[in-house]
Motif scaffolding. Structure first.
Motif, short mmCIF file in Angstrom:
data_model
loop_
_atom_site.label_atom_id
_atom_site.label_comp_id
_atom_site.label_asym_id
_atom_site.label_seq_id
_atom_site.Cartn_x
_atom_site.Cartn_y
_atom_site.Cartn_z
N ALA A 43 0.82 -1.21 0.00
CA ALA A 43 0.00 0.00 0.00
C ALA A 43 0.85 1.26 0.00
O ALA A 43 0.35 2.35 -0.29
CB ALA A 43 -0.93 0.00 1.21
N GLY A 44 2.13 1.12 0.34
CA GLY A 44 3.01 2.28 0.36
C GLY A 44 2.65 3.28 1.44
O GLY A 44 2.63 4.49 1.21
N LEU A 45 2.35 2.78 2.63
CA LEU A 45 1.92 3.64 3.73
C LEU A 45 3.06 3.97 4.69
O LEU A 45 3.99 3.19 4.85
CB LEU A 45 0.81 2.95 4.53
CG LEU A 45 -0.51 2.70 3.82
CD1 LEU A 45 -1.42 1.86 4.69
CD2 LEU A 45 -1.16 4.02 3.44
N HIS A 46 2.92 5.12 5.32
CA HIS A 46 3.75 5.46 6.47
C HIS A 46 2.94 5.10 7.70
O HIS A 46 1.78 5.50 7.83
CB HIS A 46 4.06 6.96 6.51
CG HIS A 46 4.99 7.42 5.45
ND1 HIS A 46 6.34 7.19 5.51
CD2 HIS A 46 4.77 8.12 4.31
CE1 HIS A 46 6.91 7.73 4.44
NE2 HIS A 46 5.97 8.29 3.69
N GLY A 47 3.54 4.34 8.60
CA GLY A 47 2.86 3.96 9.82
C GLY A 47 3.65 4.37 11.05
O GLY A 47 4.88 4.42 11.02
N PHE A 48 2.94 4.67 12.11
CA PHE A 48 3.55 5.04 13.38
C PHE A 48 2.92 4.20 14.48
O PHE A 48 1.69 4.11 14.57
CB PHE A 48 3.36 6.53 13.66
CG PHE A 48 4.06 7.41 12.65
CD1 PHE A 48 5.37 7.79 12.86
CD2 PHE A 48 3.41 7.80 11.49
CE1 PHE A 48 6.03 8.58 11.92
CE2 PHE A 48 4.06 8.59 10.55
CZ PHE A 48 5.37 8.98 10.77
N HIS B 120 7.48 15.57 9.09
CA HIS B 120 8.79 15.70 8.45
C HIS B 120 9.28 14.35 7.93
O HIS B 120 9.81 14.26 6.81
CB HIS B 120 9.78 16.29 9.45
CG HIS B 120 11.15 16.50 8.88
ND1 HIS B 120 11.41 17.46 7.92
CD2 HIS B 120 12.33 15.87 9.13
CE1 HIS B 120 12.70 17.40 7.60
NE2 HIS B 120 13.27 16.44 8.32
N LEU B 121 9.10 13.29 8.71
CA LEU B 121 9.52 11.95 8.26
C LEU B 121 8.79 11.52 7.00
O LEU B 121 9.38 10.91 6.11
CB LEU B 121 9.29 10.92 9.36
CG LEU B 121 10.45 10.69 10.31
CD1 LEU B 121 10.04 9.76 11.43
CD2 LEU B 121 11.65 10.14 9.58
N VAL C 204 11.33 10.50 4.02
CA VAL C 204 11.51 9.04 3.91
C VAL C 204 10.48 8.51 2.92
O VAL C 204 9.30 8.84 3.00
CB VAL C 204 11.33 8.36 5.29
CG1 VAL C 204 11.38 6.85 5.17
CG2 VAL C 204 12.37 8.86 6.28
N SER C 205 10.94 7.68 2.01
CA SER C 205 10.03 7.07 1.04
C SER C 205 9.13 6.04 1.70
O SER C 205 9.58 5.28 2.55
CB SER C 205 10.82 6.39 -0.07
OG SER C 205 11.59 7.32 -0.77
N ALA C 206 7.88 6.04 1.29
CA ALA C 206 6.95 5.02 1.77
C ALA C 206 7.23 3.72 1.04
O ALA C 206 7.68 3.75 -0.10
CB ALA C 206 5.51 5.47 1.52
N PRO C 207 7.01 2.60 1.65
CA PRO C 207 6.45 2.38 2.97
C PRO C 207 7.51 2.52 4.06
O PRO C 207 8.69 2.26 3.84
CB PRO C 207 5.95 0.94 2.89
CG PRO C 207 6.87 0.28 1.92
CD PRO C 207 7.24 1.34 0.93
N SER C 208 7.04 2.94 5.23
CA SER C 208 7.93 3.03 6.38
C SER C 208 7.12 2.86 7.65
O SER C 208 5.92 3.11 7.67
CB SER C 208 8.67 4.37 6.40
OG SER C 208 7.78 5.43 6.74
#
Length: 139
Positions: A81-86, A113-114, A118-122
């Motif tokens: 999905a190319g998501l950023h998760g926290f 900022h991240l 930073v490229s997704a996914p992360s």
């Protein structure tokens, strides 16, 4: 940008963050309030991940449950999905709601900022403590 708080977080976090970020053109939703989820709060992780992947808007998610990284199907779905998760650090589970909500607002500029550098996914962990940096998690 839109932010989803999953079922392992309190709706208070979404409404608190939304109040802070809406002035910048962002939105925060708790899973129970996400438009397009047929099962609402009871939607499995794979369902909301798929919805975020298909959405035209940029989404990130915040979870209180690090097990999303241990389930192979969910990890693969987040990657595709190319998501950023926290993920909230485990110490937050015993922390009063008002302190967790204030920490999320305090950390918002770092999280934003991240997502820009930073490229997704992360995946990153939101640590307990004001002076600790967000920690990258393997995805």
């Amino acid at each position: 940008m839109r932010v989803l708080f999953d079922n392992c977080t309190s709706p208070v976090f979404a409404s608190t963050l939304h109040g802070f970020i809406q002035h910048f053109g962002h939105q925060a939703f708790h899973i129970r309030d996400v438009p397009g989820l047929s099962n609402g709060r009871h939607s499995p992780d794979l369902e909301w991940i798929k919805l975020l992947r298909m959405a035209p808007e940029l989404w990130i998610f915040i979870s209180g449950d690090g097990r999303i990284l241990k389930n192979q199907a969910e990890r693969a779905a987040v990657r595709s999905a190319g998501l950023h998760g926290f993920i909230l650090a485990p110490a937050y589970q015993k922390t009063p709601l008002h302190q967790v909500a204030s920490t999320i607002v305090l950390r918002w500029p770092d999280m934003l900022h991240l997502t820009e550098i930073v490229s997704a996914p992360s995946m990153h962990e939101i640590p307990f403590g004001k002076h600790t940096k967000l920690r990258s998690l393997p995805l």
